[in-house]
Design a protein around this motif. Structure first.
Motif, short mmCIF file in Angstrom:
data_model
loop_
_atom_site.label_atom_id
_atom_site.label_comp_id
_atom_site.label_asym_id
_atom_site.label_seq_id
_atom_site.Cartn_x
_atom_site.Cartn_y
_atom_site.Cartn_z
N GLU A 112 -18.05 140.12 25.38
CA GLU A 112 -17.05 140.12 24.32
C GLU A 112 -17.67 140.22 22.92
OE1 GLU A 112 -17.28 135.80 25.87
OE2 GLU A 112 -17.85 137.82 26.49
N ALA A 113 -18.92 140.66 22.83
CA ALA A 113 -19.59 140.81 21.54
C ALA A 113 -18.81 141.76 20.63
CB ALA A 113 -21.00 141.33 21.74
N VAL A 114 -18.88 141.49 19.32
CA VAL A 114 -18.11 142.25 18.34
C VAL A 114 -19.04 142.79 17.25
CG1 VAL A 114 -15.99 140.93 18.75
CG2 VAL A 114 -17.63 140.15 17.00
N PRO A 115 -18.62 143.83 16.53
CA PRO A 115 -19.43 144.34 15.43
C PRO A 115 -19.57 143.30 14.32
CG PRO A 115 -17.70 145.90 16.04
CD PRO A 115 -17.40 144.63 16.75
N VAL A 116 -20.78 143.20 13.77
CA VAL A 116 -21.04 142.27 12.67
C VAL A 116 -21.69 143.04 11.51
CG1 VAL A 116 -22.21 140.18 11.89
CG2 VAL A 116 -21.33 140.32 14.24
N VAL A 117 -21.12 142.88 10.34
CA VAL A 117 -21.68 143.42 9.10
C VAL A 117 -22.27 142.25 8.33
CG1 VAL A 117 -21.17 144.57 6.91
CG2 VAL A 117 -20.00 145.28 9.02
N GLY A 118 -23.52 142.35 7.93
CA GLY A 118 -24.18 141.28 7.20
C GLY A 118 -24.37 141.61 5.74
N VAL A 119 -24.19 140.60 4.88
CA VAL A 119 -24.38 140.76 3.44
C VAL A 119 -25.27 139.62 2.95
CG1 VAL A 119 -23.28 141.00 1.19
CG2 VAL A 119 -22.09 141.79 3.24
N ASP A 120 -26.31 139.96 2.22
CA ASP A 120 -27.23 138.95 1.70
C ASP A 120 -28.02 139.58 0.56
OD1 ASP A 120 -28.47 136.11 3.05
OD2 ASP A 120 -29.76 137.13 1.62
N VAL A 121 -28.50 138.76 -0.35
CA VAL A 121 -29.31 139.30 -1.46
C VAL A 121 -30.73 139.63 -1.01
CG1 VAL A 121 -27.97 138.13 -3.24
CG2 VAL A 121 -29.98 136.99 -2.25
N SER A 122 -31.17 139.11 0.12
CA SER A 122 -32.54 139.32 0.58
C SER A 122 -32.63 140.59 1.40
CB SER A 122 -33.03 138.13 1.41
OG SER A 122 -34.31 138.42 1.95
N ALA A 123 -33.24 141.61 0.82
CA ALA A 123 -33.36 142.90 1.52
C ALA A 123 -34.21 142.77 2.77
CB ALA A 123 -33.96 143.94 0.58
N ARG A 124 -35.26 141.97 2.73
CA ARG A 124 -36.14 141.88 3.90
C ARG A 124 -35.47 141.13 5.05
NH1 ARG A 124 -42.45 140.95 2.59
NH2 ARG A 124 -41.82 139.07 1.48
N ALA A 125 -34.70 140.10 4.74
CA ALA A 125 -34.00 139.38 5.79
C ALA A 125 -32.94 140.26 6.45
CB ALA A 125 -33.36 138.11 5.23
N VAL A 126 -32.17 140.98 5.63
CA VAL A 126 -31.14 141.86 6.16
C VAL A 126 -31.77 142.96 7.00
CG1 VAL A 126 -29.37 143.55 5.55
CG2 VAL A 126 -29.49 141.37 4.34
N ALA A 127 -32.87 143.55 6.50
CA ALA A 127 -33.53 144.62 7.24
C ALA A 127 -34.01 144.14 8.60
CB ALA A 127 -34.70 145.18 6.43
N TYR A 128 -34.52 142.91 8.64
CA TYR A 128 -34.97 142.39 9.94
C TYR A 128 -33.80 142.22 10.89
CZ TYR A 128 -37.38 140.17 13.64
OH TYR A 128 -37.91 139.93 14.90
N ALA A 129 -32.70 141.68 10.42
CA ALA A 129 -31.53 141.47 11.29
C ALA A 129 -31.02 142.78 11.85
CB ALA A 129 -30.43 140.75 10.51
N VAL A 130 -31.07 143.85 11.05
CA VAL A 130 -30.67 145.16 11.54
C VAL A 130 -31.68 145.67 12.57
CG1 VAL A 130 -30.31 147.58 10.90
CG2 VAL A 130 -29.39 145.76 9.45
N ASP A 131 -32.97 145.55 12.27
CA ASP A 131 -34.01 146.03 13.17
C ASP A 131 -33.99 145.29 14.51
OD1 ASP A 131 -34.78 147.80 11.24
OD2 ASP A 131 -36.60 146.72 10.66
N ALA A 132 -33.63 144.02 14.48
CA ALA A 132 -33.60 143.22 15.70
C ALA A 132 -32.33 143.46 16.52
CB ALA A 132 -33.72 141.74 15.36
N GLY A 133 -31.43 144.27 16.01
CA GLY A 133 -30.21 144.58 16.73
C GLY A 133 -29.11 143.55 16.59
N LEU A 134 -29.22 142.66 15.60
CA LEU A 134 -28.21 141.62 15.43
C LEU A 134 -27.04 142.07 14.57
CD1 LEU A 134 -30.61 138.58 14.96
CD2 LEU A 134 -29.24 139.14 16.98
N LEU A 135 -27.30 142.93 13.59
CA LEU A 135 -26.26 143.43 12.70
C LEU A 135 -25.99 144.89 13.00
CD1 LEU A 135 -27.36 141.94 9.24
CD2 LEU A 135 -25.70 140.99 10.85
#
Length: 287
Positions: free
Chosen positions: A126-149
Motif C-alpha cells: 500500500e506504499a504511496v508517492p511521497v514528495v519531500g521538501v527541505d532546505v538541505s539539498a544533500r539530504a533531499v538528494a540522498y532520499a531521492v537516490d535511496a528510493g525513498l522520495l
C-alpha cells in the motif's frame, strides 16, 4: 480530535529559542551522522508519527478511491518519514542500520545502492508517492537516490515562493506531514504548500511544545482547512543538557502549560495537530 488549538508563546515566525542546533547533521552526504547524533538523545517522534501517518493515508484512500494518495513531507531531511510510512521497518531498525558496522565502511554511493535494495525488499503493497521538501539539498538528494522520495525539492519556502516544478508536484497533494519541523517553518511555508491543491489537502503535524501553532492554523483556515488538536503529547527527544532544559521549561510555563510528566522529565514533547478541508470535517467528502 476535538480540542481547540492551544496557545503557545506568541512568535512572528519559526521559533527555535532555547533549542540546541543540529543544523550540521542535516547537511551531510548521507544519514549516518544524523542517526549517530540523535541516538543518544532518544529521538523518537518519527516512530510516534508512523502509525498516525499510515492511518491518515488509509483514511484518505478510502475517502478518495481510484487514485493513489500523494504525500508531501515537509522538513523531510533524509526521507525518514517516507521510509517508515512506505516500508516494513521501524525507527529502531534504522538506528541499528545507520549506526552499526554493516554500513560504517560504505561510501555514499555504496550506501545509497545498499539502501535501494534494503527498502525495495521491504516496500509495503500500500506504499504511496511521497514528495519531500527541505532546505538541505544533500539530504533531499540522498532520499531521492535511496528510493525513498518520488520527488525531492531543496527549497526554502519561508524565504521564497515555490518554484514551478515544486508547485506542480504540490498540486495533487492529499496529505502534508511534518514531524518537529515547526521550529523551522511557519505560515509562509504552509501557504505555499497548500495553495496548489486548492485547499483539498489534509495536514498532519507534530509541533514541540510550546511552539505556537495558531499562526499556522490561521493560515490553513484561509485555505478552508479546520484544525484540531488531539490533546495528547508525544516524547520527541531528550534535552541536550541543563541549559536547554531550563529554557524550555521556562517557555512551557510562560505559555500556560504544565511541564509535569512531560518536559519536567527531561524530554521535549510534541503535540499533534490535524487540519482537514471543511467539507471533509462535515462528512461531505468521499464516497
Amino acid at each position: 480530535m476535538t480540542a481547540r488549538v492551544p496557545a503557545g508563546v506568541p512568535t512572528e515566525g519559526p521559533d527555535r529559542r532555547g533549542m540546541s542546533s543540529f543544523d550540521d547533521i542535516y547537511d551531510r552526504p548521507d544519514p549516518r551522522a544524523y542517526f549517530t547524533r540523535l541516538a543518544p538523545l532518544e529521538y523518537r517522534i518519527p516512530h510516534h508519527a508512523q502509525p498516525v501517518f499510515r492511518a491518515a493515508v488509509a483514511d484518505l484512500a478510502r475517502r478518495r478511491p481510484g487514485r493513489p494518495v500523494t504525500v508531501v513531507d515537509l522538513c523531510c531531511s533524509y526521507g525518514i518519514n517516507a521510509a517508515l510510512l512506505n516500508h516494513d521497518v521501524t525507527l529502531d531498525e534504522l538506528y541499528d542500520r545507520y549506526t552499526g558496522p554493516a554500513t560504517a565502511g560504505l561510501s555514499r554511493a555504496e550506501l545509497a545502492a545498499s539502501d535501494r535494495e534494503f527498502y525495495a525488499s521491504r516496500r509495503r503493497p500500500e506504499a504511496v508517492p511521497v514528495v519531500g521538501v527541505d532546505v538541505s539539498a544533500r539530504a533531499v538528494a540522498y532520499a531521492v537516490d535511496a528510493g525513498l522520495l518520488d520527488a525531492g525539492f531543496a527549497e526554502n519556502l519561508e524565504a521564497a515562493p515555490a518554484g514551478p516544478a515544486l508547485a506542480a508536484a504540490l498540486a495533487p497533494a492529499d496529505l502534508v506531514t511534518v514531524t518537529g519541523g515547526l521550529s523551522y517553518i511557519g505560515p509562509r511555508t504552509f501557504d505555499a504548500v497548500v495553495a496548489p491543491s486548492g485547499g483539498r489537502v489534509r495536514v498532519v503535524a507534530f509541533a514541540v511544545r510550546p511552539v505556537d501553532y495558531r499562526p499556522v492554523a490561521e493560515a490553513l483556515a484561509r485555505h478552508g482547512l479546520v484544525t484540531t488538536a488531539s490533546g495528547r503529547t508525544y516524547p520527541q527527544r531528550r534535552f541536550t543538557g541543563p541549559e536547554e532544559r531550563r529554557v524550555v521549561l521556562e517557555r512551557v510555563r510562560a505559555a500556560g502549560l504544565d511541564p509535569a510528566g512531560r518536559e519536567a522529565e527531561g524530554h521535549y514533547h510534541a503535540a499533534l495537530y490535524v487540519s482537514r478541508p471543511s467539507a471533509e470535517e462535515a462528512g461531505e467528502e468521499g464516497n
